[in-house]
Design a protein around this motif. Structure first.
Motif, PDB file in Angstrom:
ATOM      1  N   ARG A  80       0.806  -1.216   0.000  1.00 40.87           N
ATOM      2  CA  ARG A  80       0.000   0.000   0.000  1.00 40.87           C
ATOM      3  C   ARG A  80       0.846   1.277   0.000  1.00 40.87           C
ATOM      4  N   ALA A  81       2.123   1.154   0.297  1.00 38.25           N
ATOM      5  CA  ALA A  81       2.987   2.337   0.323  1.00 38.25           C
ATOM      6  C   ALA A  81       3.284   2.869  -1.071  1.00 38.25           C
ATOM      7  N   ILE A  82       3.331   1.972  -2.062  1.00 37.32           N
ATOM      8  CA  ILE A  82       3.731   2.412  -3.404  1.00 37.32           C
ATOM      9  C   ILE A  82       2.764   1.982  -4.498  1.00 37.32           C
ATOM     10  N   SER A  83       1.869   1.048  -4.216  1.00 35.27           N
ATOM     11  CA  SER A  83       0.988   0.510  -5.252  1.00 35.27           C
ATOM     12  C   SER A  83      -0.431   1.034  -5.182  1.00 35.27           C
ATOM     13  N   SER A  84      -0.812   1.642  -4.068  1.00 38.56           N
ATOM     14  CA  SER A  84      -2.182   2.138  -3.898  1.00 38.56           C
ATOM     15  C   SER A  84      -2.202   3.655  -3.988  1.00 38.56           C
ATOM     16  N   LEU A  85      -3.275   4.185  -4.578  1.00 38.07           N
ATOM     17  CA  LEU A  85      -3.467   5.625  -4.711  1.00 38.07           C
ATOM     18  C   LEU A  85      -4.634   6.061  -3.832  1.00 38.07           C
ATOM     19  N   TYR A  86      -4.449   7.169  -3.109  1.00 38.85           N
ATOM     20  CA  TYR A  86      -5.459   7.646  -2.170  1.00 38.85           C
ATOM     21  C   TYR A  86      -5.683   9.152  -2.346  1.00 38.85           C
ATOM     22  N   PRO A  87      -6.903   9.629  -2.103  1.00 39.86           N
ATOM     23  CA  PRO A  87      -7.090  11.082  -1.984  1.00 39.86           C
ATOM     24  C   PRO A  87      -6.336  11.553  -0.740  1.00 39.86           C
ATOM     25  N   PRO A  88      -5.497  12.583  -0.866  1.00 39.26           N
ATOM     26  CA  PRO A  88      -4.652  12.973   0.271  1.00 39.26           C
ATOM     27  C   PRO A  88      -5.328  13.882   1.283  1.00 39.26           C
ATOM     28  N   GLY A  89      -6.556  14.360   0.964  1.00 34.17           N
ATOM     29  CA  GLY A  89      -7.226  15.241   1.897  1.00 34.17           C
ATOM     30  C   GLY A  89      -6.392  16.477   2.207  1.00 34.17           C
ATOM     31  N   LEU A 134     -11.099  23.048  -9.172  1.00 32.35           N
ATOM     32  CA  LEU A 134      -9.848  23.510  -8.568  1.00 32.35           C
ATOM     33  C   LEU A 134     -10.015  23.713  -7.064  1.00 32.35           C
ATOM     34  N   GLY A 135     -11.152  24.285  -6.653  1.00 33.29           N
ATOM     35  CA  GLY A 135     -11.397  24.483  -5.226  1.00 33.29           C
ATOM     36  C   GLY A 135     -11.440  23.175  -4.462  1.00 33.29           C
ATOM     37  N   GLN A 136     -12.057  22.159  -5.056  1.00 27.20           N
ATOM     38  CA  GLN A 136     -12.095  20.847  -4.402  1.00 27.20           C
ATOM     39  C   GLN A 136     -10.714  20.194  -4.388  1.00 27.20           C
ATOM     40  N   SER A 137      -9.966  20.369  -5.473  1.00 25.65           N
ATOM     41  CA  SER A 137      -8.618  19.781  -5.552  1.00 25.65           C
ATOM     42  C   SER A 137      -7.673  20.461  -4.576  1.00 25.65           C
ATOM     43  N   ALA A 138      -7.915  21.730  -4.282  1.00 24.64           N
ATOM     44  CA  ALA A 138      -7.048  22.480  -3.369  1.00 24.64           C
ATOM     45  C   ALA A 138      -7.017  21.877  -1.978  1.00 24.64           C
ATOM     46  N   ILE A 139      -8.083  21.156  -1.607  1.00 26.45           N
ATOM     47  CA  ILE A 139      -8.112  20.516  -0.289  1.00 26.45           C
ATOM     48  C   ILE A 139      -7.863  19.010  -0.400  1.00 26.45           C
ATOM     49  N   GLY A 140      -7.275  18.588  -1.531  1.00 25.13           N
ATOM     50  CA  GLY A 140      -6.878  17.191  -1.686  1.00 25.13           C
ATOM     51  C   GLY A 140      -8.016  16.233  -1.933  1.00 25.13           C
ATOM     52  N   GLN A 141      -9.103  16.735  -2.498  1.00 20.63           N
ATOM     53  CA  GLN A 141     -10.253  15.883  -2.784  1.00 20.63           C
ATOM     54  C   GLN A 141     -10.476  15.822  -4.289  1.00 20.63           C
TER      55      GLN A 141
END
Length: 500
Positions: A217-226, A344-351
């Motif tokens: 999960r450290a390198i193979s999984s992708l997550y929304p960073p919030g 862009l506003g949603q992406s700014a908070i990592g979503q």
């Protein structure tokens, strides 16, 4: 010579030439493909008849080795040191399932002795009558840190077996000091020469209810960073000439541009420490105010706002084709924002469509910790022959400088304040938490992904960490500062000797 004999002679010559051409094609052009074919048991039998090289941690602790056996296979692959903790690093080597995942796969040609750089060793072994041997791989992993990362993850407060990952990096070099993933597995059970038991282990690990323990999960999984991605959003603002004192909305809800969608702060509250309905960028970062960051990127940043945001993210490595460490790494991304300011506003908070690996988030933290200079992460320190002669060394590599020193110091100051506003805060740590939504569920009942990125700015033993926990036991209240932060602090303290 009569005509029939001539025809037979010509036909025979053509057949001989075709045979030679086919033999040449197979032995020269197809040799590597046939040798690497998973169905080619002869190669595996040959590899099991030689001593495969060892994989060691940075202090020499052996984490993978081959030992002699009395079976028809001369050597057995073993993982002697806390195998579940080190499995994401080592991977496994099995007669049934080959060398797969981790260093075992990424450095297979060195470990099995076929690498061209081991030609001299192979020649000397043949000349002296010694059995063929593979080369060794020395990793950058700190074994005590790796154990801490794994056991803190595995024993965290989770709903069921913990699913998560930790990456720790030395900011000044890019060395990966720890890379843990849970749930994990014991590679010895796959490497066993009892093929029935190996198959049972494989079935258990790959079943529908196994929580994918083979996935790193450290390198193979992708997550929304919030909210951890607010580090990048802040860097975007600093690049655009804005500063720590820039005033932003403190409203509890804020309408995204050209949209009927509203963003809210946590628990629907206004941003703390407001004055006249606004807060500074530093205050917005400290208290992780979503509305302020949405306004920052969509209104305050001048010029081509989306381009500024995406280019800043790219300078931190987001969206790049990962070079490997040397294992394959999933590609992080900010998604396709286009000219949509609401997006862009949603992406700014990592979503929205922003997705990071845990490794990439650790690189972001390490870049700030290193005064704004991004180093390429790596897991292999050096390669050796069986007699410990070094054949390759990895040197630290500077990629770029996403931040100036002053900008990095500004964000560090914000992260120090953020840590002090986080539950269980510890002095001497700069951090940012994140609590990321990750589904389209309308019932609001999902357990968020809990994030924590941090570094130690005031010690000689510099370290940056990123932690994610997928299934905190507190459901919707599994905030990054509550369930992920204690793991990150424990890893930092193990390395620096702090927090006691």
């Amino acid at each position: 010579m009569n005509k029939p004999i001539q025809r037979v002679a010509v036909a025979a010559m053509v057949l001989v030439l075709a045979l030679l051409a086919n033999a040449t094609y197979i032995q020269v052009f197809k040799a590597d493909e046939l040798r690497d074919d998973s169905r080619n048991a002869r190669v595996l039998l040959d590899e099991y008849s030689r001593q495969r090289g060892v994989i060691v941690a940075s202090d020499g602790t052996v984490i993978a080795q081959s030992v002699p056996t009395d079976s028809k296979f001369k050597y057995l692959r073993q993982y002697p040191a806390d195998p579940r903790a080190f499995a994401p690093v080592t991977g496994y080597f099995s007669f049934v399932y080959r060398a797969d995942r981790g260093i075992e796969a990424a450095q297979d040609s060195v470990l099995n002795g076929n690498d061209d750089r081991l030609f001299t060793q192979r020649f000397m072994d043949m000349f002296s009558g010694r059995d063929p041997r593979g080369g060794n791989v020395v990793t950058t992993v700190d074994p005590s840190l790796q154990r801490t990362a794994y056991h803190e993850l595995a024993n965290a407060d989770c709903a069921g077996p913990c699913r998560g990952a930790v990456v720790a990096i030395e900011p000044g070099t890019g060395k990966i000091l720890a890379m843990a993933s849970t749930p994990s597995y014991d590679p010895n059970k796959i490497a066993t020469q009892d093929f029935t038991e190996a198959e049972k282990a494989w079935t258990a690990l790959t079943g529908d209810d196994a929580d994918s323990p083979l996935v790193n999960r450290a390198i193979s999984s992708l997550y929304p960073p919030g909210s951890t991605f607010k580090v990048v959003s802040t860097a975007t603002a600093l690049h655009a000439g804005l500063g720590a004192s820039t005033r932003l909305t403190a409203d509890a809800r804020w309408r995204l541009p050209d949209s009927d969608t509203y963003l809210s702060n946590d628990s629907g509250s206004t941003c703390p420490d407001a004055s006249g309905g606004t807060v500074t960028l530093t205050q917005a970062f400290e208290h992780s105010c979503n509305t302020a960051f949405a306004q920052l990127l969509t209104e305050k940043v001048p010029g081509k706002k989306v381009d500024e945001f995406t280019s800043t993210a790219k300078s931190f490595g987001v969206g790049e084709d990962p070079a490997g460490i040397p294992m394959p790494v999933a590609k992080s991304s900010v998604g396709d924002i286009g000219n949509d300011l609401a997006a862009l506003g949603q992406s700014a908070i990592g979503q929205r469509d922003v997705r990071l690996t845990v490794l990439e988030n650790a690189v972001i933290a390490a870049t700030v910790a290193n005064g704004g200079t991004r180093m390429r992460p790596y897991l292999v320190d050096k390669l050796q022959t069986a007699d410990l002669r070094t054949i390759s060394t990895t040197s630290p590599t500077t990629v770029n400088s996403p931040l100036t020193t002053d900008q990095a110091n500004t964000i560090t100051d914000m992260m120090l304040k953020s840590e002090q506003s986080t539950a269980g805060s510890q002095s001497g740590i700069a951090s940012k938490t994140g609590t990321a939504e990750h589904s389209d569920s309308s019932d609001g009942g999902e357990t968020p992904y809990a994030w924590y990125i941090a570094f130690s700015p005031n010690t000689n033993r510099r370290i940056a960490v990123a932690v994610i926990l997928e299934n905190g036991a507190q459901g919707q209240n599994s905030y990054g500062g509550v369930v992920a932060a204690p793991i990150g602090r424990a890893v930092i303290n193990t390395y620096t000797g702090g927090g006691r």
